[in-house]
Design a protein around this motif. Structure first.
Motif, PDB file in Angstrom:
ATOM      1  N   ALA A 106       0.884  -1.333   0.031  1.00 33.17           N
ATOM      2  CA  ALA A 106      -0.148  -0.260   0.013  1.00 33.17           C
ATOM      3  C   ALA A 106       0.675   1.214  -0.127  1.00 33.17           C
ATOM      4  CB  ALA A 106      -0.752   0.173   1.237  1.00 33.17           C
ATOM      5  N   GLU A 107       1.870   1.165   0.799  1.00 29.94           N
ATOM      6  CA  GLU A 107       2.938   2.556   0.686  1.00 29.94           C
ATOM      7  C   GLU A 107       3.589   2.477  -0.845  1.00 29.94           C
ATOM      8  OE1 GLU A 107       3.719   4.470   4.079  1.00 29.94           O
ATOM      9  OE2 GLU A 107       1.644   3.922   3.590  1.00 29.94           O
ATOM     10  N   THR A 108       3.673   1.400  -1.138  1.00 25.80           N
ATOM     11  CA  THR A 108       4.581   1.528  -2.560  1.00 25.80           C
ATOM     12  C   THR A 108       3.917   2.289  -3.604  1.00 25.80           C
ATOM     13  OG1 THR A 108       6.018  -0.357  -1.871  1.00 25.80           O
ATOM     14  CG2 THR A 108       5.659   0.219  -4.094  1.00 25.80           C
ATOM     15  N   VAL A 109       2.463   1.900  -3.599  1.00 22.46           N
ATOM     16  CA  VAL A 109       1.510   2.443  -4.737  1.00 22.46           C
ATOM     17  C   VAL A 109       1.185   3.914  -4.346  1.00 22.46           C
ATOM     18  CG1 VAL A 109       0.638   0.064  -5.350  1.00 22.46           C
ATOM     19  CG2 VAL A 109      -0.732   1.608  -3.636  1.00 22.46           C
ATOM     20  N   ARG A 110       1.481   4.284  -2.903  1.00 16.77           N
ATOM     21  CA  ARG A 110       0.957   5.519  -2.598  1.00 16.77           C
ATOM     22  C   ARG A 110       2.213   6.504  -3.171  1.00 16.77           C
ATOM     23  NH1 ARG A 110      -2.895   7.862   0.559  1.00 16.77           N
ATOM     24  NH2 ARG A 110      -3.422   5.614   1.204  1.00 16.77           N
ATOM     25  N   TYR A 111       3.374   6.221  -2.710  1.00 16.88           N
ATOM     26  CA  TYR A 111       4.521   6.902  -3.057  1.00 16.88           C
ATOM     27  C   TYR A 111       4.735   6.932  -4.538  1.00 16.88           C
ATOM     28  CZ  TYR A 111       5.590   8.073   1.842  1.00 16.88           C
ATOM     29  OH  TYR A 111       5.385   8.490   3.164  1.00 16.88           O
ATOM     30  N   GLU A 112       4.561   5.878  -5.133  1.00 13.29           N
ATOM     31  CA  GLU A 112       4.750   5.813  -6.554  1.00 13.29           C
ATOM     32  C   GLU A 112       3.779   6.828  -7.128  1.00 13.29           C
ATOM     33  OE1 GLU A 112       4.226   2.001  -8.016  1.00 13.29           O
ATOM     34  OE2 GLU A 112       6.309   1.234  -7.653  1.00 13.29           O
ATOM     35  N   SER A 113       2.537   6.841  -6.676  1.00 12.30           N
ATOM     36  CA  SER A 113       1.785   7.744  -7.265  1.00 12.30           C
ATOM     37  C   SER A 113       2.078   9.298  -7.129  1.00 12.30           C
ATOM     38  CB  SER A 113       0.412   7.694  -6.629  1.00 12.30           C
ATOM     39  OG  SER A 113       0.124   8.119  -5.393  1.00 12.30           O
ATOM     40  N   PHE A 119       2.741  18.677  -5.188  1.00 12.58           N
ATOM     41  CA  PHE A 119       2.959  18.948  -4.191  1.00 12.58           C
ATOM     42  C   PHE A 119       4.719  18.653  -4.118  1.00 12.58           C
ATOM     43  CE2 PHE A 119       3.633  18.611   0.690  1.00 12.58           C
ATOM     44  CZ  PHE A 119       3.533  20.084   0.889  1.00 12.58           C
ATOM     45  N   GLU A 120       5.653  19.543  -4.395  1.00 14.46           N
ATOM     46  CA  GLU A 120       7.003  19.093  -4.578  1.00 14.46           C
ATOM     47  C   GLU A 120       7.498  18.355  -3.345  1.00 14.46           C
ATOM     48  OE1 GLU A 120      11.161  21.133  -5.833  1.00 14.46           O
ATOM     49  OE2 GLU A 120       9.635  22.295  -5.762  1.00 14.46           O
ATOM     50  N   PRO A 121       7.253  18.414  -2.152  1.00 13.64           N
ATOM     51  CA  PRO A 121       7.848  17.489  -1.269  1.00 13.64           C
ATOM     52  C   PRO A 121       7.334  16.312  -1.339  1.00 13.64           C
ATOM     53  CG  PRO A 121       6.980  19.726  -0.027  1.00 13.64           C
ATOM     54  CD  PRO A 121       6.528  19.667  -1.481  1.00 13.64           C
ATOM     55  N   PHE A 122       6.194  15.967  -1.780  1.00 13.76           N
ATOM     56  CA  PHE A 122       5.752  14.438  -2.038  1.00 13.76           C
ATOM     57  C   PHE A 122       6.760  14.010  -3.150  1.00 13.76           C
ATOM     58  CE2 PHE A 122       1.275  14.863  -0.456  1.00 13.76           C
ATOM     59  CZ  PHE A 122       1.673  14.615   0.704  1.00 13.76           C
ATOM     60  N   GLN A 123       7.030  14.743  -4.163  1.00 10.52           N
ATOM     61  CA  GLN A 123       7.790  14.076  -5.341  1.00 10.52           C
ATOM     62  C   GLN A 123       9.270  13.810  -4.586  1.00 10.52           C
ATOM     63  OE1 GLN A 123       8.142  16.768  -8.593  1.00 10.52           O
ATOM     64  NE2 GLN A 123       6.319  17.573  -8.465  1.00 10.52           N
ATOM     65  N   GLN A 124       9.754  14.785  -3.901  1.00 11.96           N
ATOM     66  CA  GLN A 124      11.252  14.264  -3.200  1.00 11.96           C
ATOM     67  C   GLN A 124      11.000  13.071  -2.338  1.00 11.96           C
ATOM     68  OE1 GLN A 124      11.801  17.936  -1.046  1.00 11.96           O
ATOM     69  NE2 GLN A 124      12.231  19.247  -3.080  1.00 11.96           N
ATOM     70  N   LEU A 125       9.887  13.030  -1.533  1.00 10.38           N
ATOM     71  CA  LEU A 125       9.908  11.843  -0.716  1.00 10.38           C
ATOM     72  C   LEU A 125       9.643  10.574  -1.572  1.00 10.38           C
ATOM     73  CD1 LEU A 125       7.773  12.818   2.488  1.00 10.38           C
ATOM     74  CD2 LEU A 125      10.421  12.623   2.063  1.00 10.38           C
ATOM     75  N   GLU A 181     -11.572  15.078  -3.068  1.00 12.86           N
ATOM     76  CA  GLU A 181     -11.985  15.550  -4.167  1.00 12.86           C
ATOM     77  C   GLU A 181     -10.887  16.713  -4.471  1.00 12.86           C
ATOM     78  OE1 GLU A 181     -13.645  14.174  -6.646  1.00 12.86           O
ATOM     79  OE2 GLU A 181     -14.074  12.708  -5.028  1.00 12.86           O
ATOM     80  N   THR A 182     -10.745  17.509  -3.631  1.00 14.33           N
ATOM     81  CA  THR A 182      -9.910  18.808  -3.720  1.00 14.33           C
ATOM     82  C   THR A 182      -8.418  18.191  -4.183  1.00 14.33           C
ATOM     83  OG1 THR A 182     -10.986  20.170  -2.332  1.00 14.33           O
ATOM     84  CG2 THR A 182      -8.816  21.136  -2.623  1.00 14.33           C
ATOM     85  N   LEU A 183      -7.939  17.290  -3.283  1.00 12.78           N
ATOM     86  CA  LEU A 183      -6.634  16.828  -3.650  1.00 12.78           C
ATOM     87  C   LEU A 183      -6.243  16.162  -4.834  1.00 12.78           C
ATOM     88  CD1 LEU A 183      -6.300  15.270  -0.038  1.00 12.78           C
ATOM     89  CD2 LEU A 183      -4.813  17.053  -0.815  1.00 12.78           C
ATOM     90  N   VAL A 188      -2.496  16.396  -6.454  1.00 17.17           N
ATOM     91  CA  VAL A 188      -1.616  16.036  -5.347  1.00 17.17           C
ATOM     92  C   VAL A 188      -1.395  14.591  -5.086  1.00 17.17           C
ATOM     93  CG1 VAL A 188      -1.332  15.971  -2.812  1.00 17.17           C
ATOM     94  CG2 VAL A 188      -2.192  18.155  -3.935  1.00 17.17           C
ATOM     95  N   TYR A 189      -2.499  13.939  -5.423  1.00 14.67           N
ATOM     96  CA  TYR A 189      -2.265  12.408  -5.601  1.00 14.67           C
ATOM     97  C   TYR A 189      -3.660  11.910  -6.331  1.00 14.67           C
ATOM     98  CZ  TYR A 189      -5.448  10.789  -1.729  1.00 14.67           C
ATOM     99  OH  TYR A 189      -6.275  10.678  -0.872  1.00 14.67           O
ATOM    100  N   PRO A 190      -3.710  10.856  -6.792  1.00 11.87           N
ATOM    101  CA  PRO A 190      -4.928  10.149  -7.524  1.00 11.87           C
ATOM    102  C   PRO A 190      -5.967   9.841  -6.556  1.00 11.87           C
ATOM    103  CG  PRO A 190      -3.344   8.601  -7.311  1.00 11.87           C
ATOM    104  CD  PRO A 190      -2.426   9.874  -6.830  1.00 11.87           C
ATOM    105  N   GLY A 191      -6.035  10.048  -5.229  1.00 11.32           N
ATOM    106  CA  GLY A 191      -7.100   9.478  -4.475  1.00 11.32           C
ATOM    107  C   GLY A 191      -7.149   8.110  -4.090  1.00 11.32           C
ATOM    108  N   GLU A 192      -7.996   7.844  -2.857  1.00 14.10           N
ATOM    109  CA  GLU A 192      -7.773   6.686  -2.161  1.00 14.10           C
ATOM    110  C   GLU A 192      -8.304   5.472  -2.918  1.00 14.10           C
ATOM    111  OE1 GLU A 192      -6.014   6.344   0.451  1.00 14.10           O
ATOM    112  OE2 GLU A 192      -5.719   8.336   0.673  1.00 14.10           O
TER     113      GLU A 192
END
Length: 254
Positions: A106-113, A119-125, A181-183, A188-192
């Motif tokens: 689950a973490e892998t698909v989240r961070y890959e997305s 949000f640039e800090p997410f790209q970096q992480l 829906e805003t995110l 920011v990411y594709p949603g849950e």
């Protein structure tokens, strides 16, 4: 760009999951069934807590949040947004391994997305954590398949563990009524819902190799509530243990 409130909500959910799962992993230190697993779970615990700290730092430095240590160790139970899956105690190695498998995929698909997140800090992480998550999922896959192929008892215990954890794991993907829906709209990411679909696609081939039967997910009710501050009875004692040293003197300088 999404509001600070929307980003803060998402980051807290991610970080709290990492922090609590890291602590649960650390409980295997000195207790692993073999030395290799003792080392592996200890290493992964360190990674998870490091991921949580990185996320809390983003809250602090980018979104005006509290000091990461105080935020991690001084909040009340209701302020945590971790999923129920990570709160559950380590009832046995079979349960812990299955949780590790489901959570790390689950973490892998989240961070890959988030490689192309607005949000640039997410790209970096996403780039920073990629190698660690690859190791975590490889470890989980290998030991899952090994145990399932080791004999009837190993297979039966892992199948039972899958049945016990799958609804809890599905609860990782609890959507936010206020911000989802805003995110998504702000990229920011594709949603849950999308992450849940990708997660199923990722775990299914491994389960096939292990000859494990994934329940019909249309009949599974995900265990929600943690993202809204409703937790199991296991979280309070875990938080007390995690913050025991810090709370002896919250103003101490280390």
């Amino acid at each position: 760009m999404s509001s600070n409130a929307a980003l803060t909500d998402l980051i807290i959910k991610m970080a709290d999951d990492e922090l609590v799962q890291g602590h649960r992993n650390s409980e295997w230190t000195g207790l692993g069934p073999v030395m290799e697993e003792d080392i592996a779970f200890s290493s992964m615990a360190q990674d998870k807590i490091g991921h949580a700290w990185a996320l809390y730092r983003i809250l602090h430095e980018n979104l005006g949040g509290e000091d990461p240590d105080r935020f991690a160790f001084m909040r009340p139970e209701k302020a945590f947004k971790c999923s129920h899956l990570v709160e559950m105690p380590n009832s046995g190695y079979d349960f812990s391994l299955m949780r590790h498998f489901l959570f790390d995929h689950a973490e892998t698909v989240r961070y890959e997305s988030m490689r192309e997140s607005s949000f640039e800090p997410f790209q970096q992480l996403s780039k920073k954590f990629r190698g660690e998550l690859k190791y975590h999922t490889l470890h989980a896959d290998a030991f899952l398949i090994q145990l399932c192929n080791a004999g009837e008892e190993g297979y039966a215990r892992m199948q039972t563990a899958l049945y016990e954890t799958i609804a809890l794991a599905a609860g990782i993907f609890e959507p936010s009524a206020a911000y989802e829906e805003t995110l998504i709209a702000d990229k920011v990411y594709p949603g849950e819902k999308e992450l849940y679909s990708r997660w199923l696609d990722q775990i299914y081939p491994v389960l096939v190799k292990a000859a494990l039967n994934l329940p019909d997910m249309n009949t599974i009710t995900p265990v929600y509530g943690g993202r809204q501050g409703f937790h199991t009875s296991y979280l309070v004692p875990l938080l007390k243990e995690m913050g025991e040293v810090f709370n002896l003197d919250t103003e101490a300088s280390w």
